[in-house]
Structures are given as structure tokens and as C-alpha cells.
Motif scaffolding. Structure first.
Motif, mmCIF file in Angstrom:
data_model
loop_
_atom_site.group_PDB
_atom_site.id
_atom_site.type_symbol
_atom_site.label_atom_id
_atom_site.label_comp_id
_atom_site.label_asym_id
_atom_site.label_seq_id
_atom_site.Cartn_x
_atom_site.Cartn_y
_atom_site.Cartn_z
ATOM 1 N N ARG A 22 -0.640 4.375 -3.486
ATOM 2 C CA ARG A 22 0.620 4.085 -4.177
ATOM 3 C C ARG A 22 0.624 4.676 -5.582
ATOM 4 O O ARG A 22 1.633 5.226 -6.041
ATOM 5 C CB ARG A 22 0.861 2.575 -4.212
ATOM 6 C CG ARG A 22 1.166 1.982 -2.832
ATOM 7 C CD ARG A 22 1.645 0.544 -2.942
ATOM 8 N NE ARG A 22 0.579 -0.363 -3.366
ATOM 9 C CZ ARG A 22 -0.260 -0.969 -2.524
ATOM 10 N NH1 ARG A 22 -0.158 -0.760 -1.216
ATOM 11 N NH2 ARG A 22 -1.183 -1.790 -2.985
ATOM 12 N N ARG B 197 3.217 8.116 -7.124
ATOM 13 C CA ARG B 197 4.244 7.856 -8.125
ATOM 14 C C ARG B 197 4.632 9.150 -8.852
ATOM 15 O O ARG B 197 3.781 9.876 -9.349
ATOM 16 C CB ARG B 197 3.750 6.835 -9.142
ATOM 17 C CG ARG B 197 3.671 5.426 -8.598
ATOM 18 C CD ARG B 197 3.036 4.481 -9.592
ATOM 19 N NE ARG B 197 2.729 3.187 -8.986
ATOM 20 C CZ ARG B 197 1.835 2.321 -9.479
ATOM 21 N NH1 ARG B 197 1.165 2.626 -10.588
ATOM 22 N NH2 ARG B 197 1.612 1.181 -8.862
ATOM 23 N N ALA C 157 7.526 5.585 -2.825
ATOM 24 C CA ALA C 157 7.654 6.301 -4.100
ATOM 25 C C ALA C 157 8.834 7.265 -4.125
ATOM 26 O O ALA C 157 9.106 7.891 -5.160
ATOM 27 C CB ALA C 157 6.366 7.070 -4.387
#
Length: 293
Positions: free
Chosen positions: A53, A57, A99
Motif C-alpha cells: 500500500r 501511493r 491507490a
């Protein structure tokens, strides 16, 4: 920003260098203790969902070339092919969706739909199916077998030692492809405006493994010692190894795949992007003339 997952590998490293050569900003997900010059680094791996994660981004494109098979074949242990190539890669797709990643370039392999039932085949197909339901624009790249692996010692094609292994009859025509050429195509589709959803391709020359052996014999002026494994034995080995040695089961599957059907793909996806692919003959000639290490 392009995120490369697998950037410390043989293929991924070439992809990173190719992207940097085009002036692209690159981020790499790397395990602790690893490093890549000239890129932004996020520490983690495919078994660490939180790191995925973080890595995704602010990323526009994800390029995923990572696989556990090399480490598994080397006997270094750690996470299984299913944990890395299937579950972990699926978690990467989830993180990319979360994202808002716009493009996902995924490295599979030509003939993945042959139905051999190996751990790597199952993982690649599962990820392809997951990507088909995902939000980002998907580009699945399916190259034929790599020359450096399948026509080298790791693929039981050892010109220096004069020893070659053949699974099945060895008469099916393949289009072995250079790692450099695969990397160049991956770089191209990562940045081109309108890439296709699926690219299945190989090198410029269609040869069977038996023809490659004959060529190696001609180039070295030395007869190759050939060890053959019949197809039924290979299929039995795959079934027996599936639960105990996922790397070896997948390697047997890769060897068997090359004896089942003539390659239905060509080198057009390379040439249409200005990539002049290296032929199998040129690769074998280089191996035959290389000084012993």
C-alpha cells in the motif's frame, strides 16, 4: 511515477534501467538489504501487504515482474510460489486499485493456459483473472521462454559441459527470446499511450529443442550428451512435486510446455516497437564461443 516490483531481478533490473534511460521517475519495492541506484526505494515485499500500500501511493503505473521461482529453485526457502506469485501479487493488485493506479503491466508467460497444473501456472492464471476484474488498465505480457534460462545450464542446456536435457519429444517449435528484448518491450508498454491488454510473443526464430541441440553440436563441433525424460514421467513428476517442491514442479512444467505445441506467437510485438530481437542461433553461437569460466 512508475513502481517496479521485481526490480532487483534479472528482468526487473533491465526494466528499471530502461525506464530511467527514458527519463521516467521510478520507485522500487525491495527487501531489506537490497538496493537500486537512481530510484526511490520502499522497503517490503509481496508478502507484506502494508508495504504494498505504501509503495503504490502516488503511482501512475505498476510494473510487476517479481516471482519466487528463482529463489525456490536455488533452495533458499522462504515464502512459497503460491504465497508470493499468487496471494502476494493479488495483494499488489488490491493495493494498486486502492491507490488509484491507472496502468498495471504484469509479466506472465506464453502458453500459461496449457493446463499443466504447476504452482507457477496456477499463480499466473489466478493473477491474470484477478487483473481482468481490476480497475487499472491492464497489460499482460506473455513472453516465450528466456534464452538465458532455458538454453543455459539452469535449463539443462549446458553447452560448456556438452550436456542437454529434453522433456518430451523435443520436436515442437519454440521462439526463445532474449531477456533484454523482453525488458525493452515491458518498458515500451509501460509508457506508450495505447498498449493492448495482452501481448504474447517470442523471438525471431522458430526452432525445436532437438534442432537447437543439432545447432549446438554444429557450432561446437562436439556431440551433446542428451538425457531425455518422456512426457508421462514429466507429468507424474509434476504431480508428485506439486506439494513438496513447487519450484522444481514448475521447472518441469516449463520444460514440458516447450515440447507440447509449436509456438503460435511471433516476434511482431517486438519489431513493431522498434526492437530488433536476438535470434536463438545468435545466442547459441555466443555460448559456443565463450571462453570457459
Amino acid at each position: 511515477m512508475i513502481l517496479v516490483v521485481g526490480g532487483t531481478g534479472e528482468l526487473g533490473g533491465r526494466v528499471v534501467r530502461g525506464l530511467l534511460g527514458r527519463g521516467v521517475s521510478v520507485r522500487c519495492l525491495v527487501r531489506a538489504g537490497s538496493g537500486i541506484e537512481g530510484v526511490e526505494v520502499v522497503r517490503g515485499d509481496l508478502t507484506d501487504a502494508a508495504s504494498l500500500r505504501v509503495a503504490c501511493r502516488g503511482v501512475e503505473t505498476v510494473v510487476a515482474t517479481a516471482t519466487a521461482i528463482g529463489r525456490r529453485l536455488a533452495g533458499r526457502g522462504g515464502a512459497s510460489i503460491r504465497e508470493v506469485d499468487e496471494i502476494g501479487m493479488g495483494a499488489l493488485v488490491d493495493a494498486a486499485e486502492e491507490a488509484g493506479v491507472r496502468r498495471f503491466v504484469y509479466l506472465s508467460y506464453a502458453g500459461v493456459d496449457a493446463g499443466l497444473g504447476t504452482p507457477l501456472e496456477r499463480a499466473k492464471l489466478a493473477v491474470e483473472q484477478r487483473l481482468a476484474r481490476s480497475a487499472p488498465r491492464v497489460v499482460v505480457v506473455r513472453p516465450d521462454a528466456f534464452q538465458e534460462i532455458h538454453l543455459g545450464p539452469l535449463g539443462r542446456f549446458d553447452i560448456a559441459q556438452g550436456k542437454v536435457g529434453v522433456i518430451g519429444k523435443g520436436d515442437a517449435k519454440q521462439r526463445w527470446v532474449s531477456t533484454d528484448d523482453v525488458a525493452a518491450l515491458v518498458v515500451a508498454v509501460a509508457v506508450e499511450p495505447d498498449p493492448p491488454a495482452l501481448i504474447e510473443f517470442g523471438g525471431p526464430e522458430a526452432l525445436s529443442r532437438n534442432e537447437a541441440i543439432a545447432l549446438a553440436t554444429e557450432l561446437t563441433q562436439r556431440r551433446m550428451k542428451v538425457q531425455r525424460m518422456p512426457e508421462p514421467i514429466a507429468r507424474l513428476a509434476i504431480r508428485l512435486l506439486n506439494q513438496t517442491n513447487d519450484g522444481l514442479a514448475s521447472a518441469f512444467g516449463g520444460g514440458l510446455l516447450q515440447s507440447l505445441h509449436d509456438a503460435r506467437w511471433t516476434d511482431e510485438p517486438l519489431r513493431s516497437r522498434g526492437i530488433t530481437p536476438r535470434s536463438t542461433t545468435d545466442f547459441l553461437r555466443d555460448q559456443a564461443t565463450r571462453p570457459p569460466s
